[in-house]
Design a protein around this motif. Structure first.
Motif, mmCIF file in Angstrom:
data_model
loop_
_atom_site.group_PDB
_atom_site.id
_atom_site.type_symbol
_atom_site.label_atom_id
_atom_site.label_comp_id
_atom_site.label_asym_id
_atom_site.label_seq_id
_atom_site.Cartn_x
_atom_site.Cartn_y
_atom_site.Cartn_z
ATOM 1 N N SER A 23 0.471 -1.654 0.174
ATOM 2 C CA SER A 23 -0.052 0.039 0.176
ATOM 3 C C SER A 23 0.652 0.954 0.080
ATOM 4 O O SER A 23 0.264 2.527 0.241
ATOM 5 C CB SER A 23 -0.889 -0.054 1.173
ATOM 6 O OG SER A 23 0.162 0.022 2.636
ATOM 7 N N ARG A 24 1.728 0.998 -0.648
ATOM 8 C CA ARG A 24 2.876 2.709 0.127
ATOM 9 C C ARG A 24 4.028 1.886 -1.255
ATOM 10 O O ARG A 24 4.769 1.087 -1.790
ATOM 11 C CB ARG A 24 3.836 2.065 1.303
ATOM 12 C CG ARG A 24 3.706 2.018 2.620
ATOM 13 C CD ARG A 24 3.817 1.645 4.174
ATOM 14 N NE ARG A 24 5.017 2.927 3.476
ATOM 15 C CZ ARG A 24 5.604 3.673 5.240
ATOM 16 N NH1 ARG A 24 5.983 2.594 5.313
ATOM 17 N NH2 ARG A 24 7.515 4.388 4.500
ATOM 18 N N SER A 68 8.303 -11.911 -9.151
ATOM 19 C CA SER A 68 7.967 -11.004 -10.759
ATOM 20 C C SER A 68 7.859 -9.723 -9.827
ATOM 21 O O SER A 68 7.217 -9.710 -8.690
ATOM 22 C CB SER A 68 7.409 -11.415 -11.978
ATOM 23 O OG SER A 68 6.573 -11.951 -11.530
ATOM 24 N N ARG A 69 8.152 -8.716 -10.634
ATOM 25 C CA ARG A 69 7.311 -6.659 -9.239
ATOM 26 C C ARG A 69 6.566 -6.053 -10.631
ATOM 27 O O ARG A 69 7.076 -5.986 -11.660
ATOM 28 C CB ARG A 69 7.790 -6.912 -9.139
ATOM 29 C CG ARG A 69 9.104 -6.283 -9.572
ATOM 30 C CD ARG A 69 10.647 -5.855 -8.325
ATOM 31 N NE ARG A 69 10.468 -4.813 -7.515
ATOM 32 C CZ ARG A 69 10.839 -4.221 -6.550
ATOM 33 N NH1 ARG A 69 11.742 -5.148 -6.212
ATOM 34 N NH2 ARG A 69 10.052 -3.502 -5.944
ATOM 35 N N ASP A 70 5.827 -6.015 -10.381
ATOM 36 C CA ASP A 70 4.537 -4.546 -10.854
ATOM 37 C C ASP A 70 5.206 -3.716 -10.353
ATOM 38 O O ASP A 70 4.418 -3.474 -8.967
ATOM 39 C CB ASP A 70 3.495 -5.480 -11.561
ATOM 40 C CG ASP A 70 2.959 -4.014 -12.381
ATOM 41 O OD1 ASP A 70 2.838 -2.999 -12.456
ATOM 42 O OD2 ASP A 70 2.048 -4.211 -13.046
ATOM 43 N N ASN A 71 5.703 -2.598 -10.095
ATOM 44 C CA ASN A 71 6.215 -1.284 -9.660
ATOM 45 C C ASN A 71 4.568 -0.267 -9.421
ATOM 46 O O ASN A 71 4.604 0.470 -8.514
ATOM 47 C CB ASN A 71 6.952 -0.685 -9.699
ATOM 48 C CG ASN A 71 8.634 -1.489 -9.309
ATOM 49 O OD1 ASN A 71 8.268 -2.620 -8.349
ATOM 50 N ND2 ASN A 71 9.739 -1.010 -10.194
ATOM 51 N N ALA A 72 4.171 -0.577 -10.883
ATOM 52 C CA ALA A 72 3.245 0.510 -11.453
ATOM 53 C C ALA A 72 2.132 -0.210 -10.572
ATOM 54 O O ALA A 72 1.161 0.897 -9.651
ATOM 55 C CB ALA A 72 2.414 0.214 -12.473
ATOM 56 N N LYS A 73 2.152 -1.306 -9.420
ATOM 57 C CA LYS A 73 0.939 -1.718 -9.255
ATOM 58 C C LYS A 73 0.945 -2.103 -7.870
ATOM 59 O O LYS A 73 0.679 -2.687 -7.433
ATOM 60 C CB LYS A 73 0.114 -2.950 -9.846
ATOM 61 C CG LYS A 73 -0.319 -2.959 -11.527
ATOM 62 C CD LYS A 73 -1.202 -4.433 -11.753
ATOM 63 C CE LYS A 73 -1.918 -4.153 -13.234
ATOM 64 N NZ LYS A 73 -2.086 -5.159 -13.791
#
Length: 110
Positions: A23-24, A68-73
């Motif tokens: 959430s941050r 994996s990661r999705d920085n936008a989300k």
């Protein structure tokens, strides 16, 4: 501040995808780790991904798990394929700059 989800019951050889939603926005600056703890065992690091996308895996999950990661989300994922009964554990996500998720149970039946 971290919400883990995606666990469940699956047969051996099956797949699950875990998610860890933050959430941050500081999520983007931090590595993400997935740990697991099986009954009667110590918590172990399963996979990690740096803020730059560099990944590492414990030997027992190499070739089967993908982090994996999705920085936008502000979300990280752990795709788990070819699951084995020994993968049964509570899985936790950890973002060092934020904290720990609540854990999600993965049960693999033989």
């Amino acid at each position: 501040q971290l919400q883990a989800s995606g666990g469940g019951l699956v047969q051996a050889g099956g797949s699950l995808r875990l998610s860890c939603a933050a959430s941050r926005n500081i999520f983007r600056l931090s590595a993400v780790n997935w740990y697991r703890q099986a009954p009667g065992k110590q918590r172990e690091l399963v996979a990690s991904i740096s803020n730059a996308g560099v990944t590492n895996y414990v030997d027992s999950t190499k070739g089967r798990f993908t982090i994996s990661r999705d920085n936008a989300k502000t979300t990280a994922y752990l795709q788990m394929n070819s699951l084995k009964p020994e993968d049964t554990a509570v899985y936790y996500c950890n973002v060092p700059l934020i904290g720990w998720g609540q854990g999600t149970l993965v049960t693999v039946s033989s």
